[in-house]
Design a protein around this motif. Sequence first.
Motif, short mmCIF file in Angstrom:
data_model
loop_
_atom_site.label_atom_id
_atom_site.label_comp_id
_atom_site.label_asym_id
_atom_site.label_seq_id
_atom_site.Cartn_x
_atom_site.Cartn_y
_atom_site.Cartn_z
N UNK A 79 0.53 -0.82 -0.02
CA UNK A 79 0.66 -0.09 0.22
C UNK A 79 0.41 1.50 -0.28
N UNK A 80 0.93 1.73 -0.90
CA UNK A 80 1.80 2.89 -1.41
C UNK A 80 0.48 4.13 -0.66
N UNK A 81 -0.38 4.65 -0.44
CA UNK A 81 -0.82 5.98 0.73
C UNK A 81 -0.20 5.58 2.06
N UNK A 82 0.40 4.57 3.36
CA UNK A 82 0.39 4.33 4.66
C UNK A 82 2.26 4.42 4.98
N UNK A 83 2.70 5.56 4.38
CA UNK A 83 4.05 5.18 4.67
C UNK A 83 4.26 6.09 5.36
N UNK A 84 5.69 6.40 5.99
CA UNK A 84 5.73 7.65 6.90
C UNK A 84 6.65 8.65 6.19
N UNK A 85 6.83 8.64 4.80
CA UNK A 85 7.62 9.47 4.09
C UNK A 85 6.86 10.25 3.49
N UNK A 86 6.47 11.85 3.30
CA UNK A 86 5.47 12.52 2.80
C UNK A 86 5.73 12.82 1.79
N UNK A 87 6.97 13.84 1.41
CA UNK A 87 7.87 13.76 0.53
C UNK A 87 9.24 13.93 0.21
N UNK A 88 10.03 13.03 -1.15
CA UNK A 88 11.30 13.37 -1.31
C UNK A 88 11.82 13.14 -2.74
N UNK A 89 12.56 14.48 -2.29
CA UNK A 89 13.37 14.48 -4.15
C UNK A 89 14.41 13.52 -3.89
N UNK A 90 14.96 12.62 -5.35
CA UNK A 90 16.31 12.16 -5.31
C UNK A 90 16.27 13.08 -6.66
N UNK A 105 12.51 23.09 -1.86
CA UNK A 105 11.95 21.59 -1.48
C UNK A 105 10.32 21.59 -0.74
N UNK A 106 10.59 23.03 0.23
CA UNK A 106 10.37 23.12 1.76
C UNK A 106 8.66 23.14 1.26
N UNK A 107 8.52 24.16 -0.25
CA UNK A 107 7.39 24.73 -0.59
C UNK A 107 6.31 23.57 -0.88
N UNK A 108 7.29 22.27 -1.68
CA UNK A 108 6.42 21.06 -1.88
C UNK A 108 6.76 20.02 -0.88
N UNK A 109 7.62 19.98 -0.29
CA UNK A 109 6.40 19.29 1.70
C UNK A 109 5.26 19.89 1.98
N UNK A 110 5.57 21.26 2.08
CA UNK A 110 4.41 21.78 2.82
C UNK A 110 2.92 21.45 1.31
N UNK A 111 2.69 21.60 -0.14
CA UNK A 111 1.55 21.03 -0.20
C UNK A 111 1.70 19.82 -0.48
N UNK A 112 2.41 18.85 -0.68
CA UNK A 112 2.52 17.56 0.13
C UNK A 112 1.55 16.86 1.08
N UNK A 113 2.36 17.80 2.85
CA UNK A 113 0.92 17.35 3.10
C UNK A 113 -0.15 17.69 3.48
N UNK A 114 -0.13 18.68 2.80
CA UNK A 114 -2.07 19.94 2.41
C UNK A 114 -2.91 18.82 1.77
N UNK A 115 -1.94 17.60 0.50
CA UNK A 115 -2.20 16.84 0.15
C UNK A 115 -3.02 15.36 0.71
N UNK A 116 -1.56 14.88 1.13
CA UNK A 116 -1.58 13.26 1.81
C UNK A 116 -1.81 13.54 3.40
N UNK A 117 -2.50 14.35 4.06
CA UNK A 117 -2.54 14.25 5.63
C UNK A 117 -3.36 14.87 6.09
N UNK A 118 -4.33 15.04 6.38
CA UNK A 118 -5.79 15.67 6.64
C UNK A 118 -5.57 16.20 8.28
N UNK A 119 -5.13 15.60 8.80
CA UNK A 119 -4.05 16.27 10.51
C UNK A 119 -3.01 17.43 10.20
#
Length: 228
Positions: A79-90, A105-119
């Motif tokens: 299940x790719x949607x229930x992991x501890x890593x929210x965002x990374x960039x290679x 990267x911080x901007x993208x992390x903030x966006x990813x948090x809004x999309x993936x973590x309702x909390x």
Amino acid sequence: MGKTAAESHRILLEVYDEHALAEQTCRKWFARFKSGDFELDDKERPGQPKNIEDEELQGLLDVDLCQTLQELGTSLAVDLSTRGVIYYELLKPNETITGDRYRLQLIRLSRALKEKRSEYSKRHDKLILLHDNARPHVAKPVKTYLGMLKWDVLPHPPYSPDIAPSDYHLFRSMAHGLTDQKFTSYEYCQKWVDLWISSKDKEFFQRGIHLLPERWQKVVESDGKYFE
């Protein structure tokens, strides 16, 4: 060590000066750690994610390197949607991190948090960030953006390596998995990293967080001196 939150905060002030946590933040985390609550991840969700072995992933990639991440996840029952890593960039070959790149990267992390973590929105977009004091992390564009986000940035002493969970837990384990790996392309490497992260269950990421108080205790006891 039997110290109160106020005493602990005074120790942090002596070690980190203006970089120390605010006393209110220190009291909050002191109370949580003292009670044995080290939980920073999401609450448990139905279903137990599968923990795959690196050999399974390697075998699928050897058969068909062109498989998408979703196809690999389906084959491995991950299940790719229930992991501890929210965002990374290679980063690609010859790319390096700069202050501007890290800010992006911080901007993208903030966006990813809004999309993936309702909390995240429930906490009014507040985040506790722990990163080292590498030059890009303390660059002016980064400090300005973090000030706009109003995230709590935990102190990181200049001569204490591997104090962030990503360094002493995540990357160390990943390095073990990379032993004897040979990648023939950037895409191959990226897919391997994607599936390696997805193969780790929630308990793996919890262990990294649970070690954080022990790491911090070493920082306090070292009194600003370098330690391994």
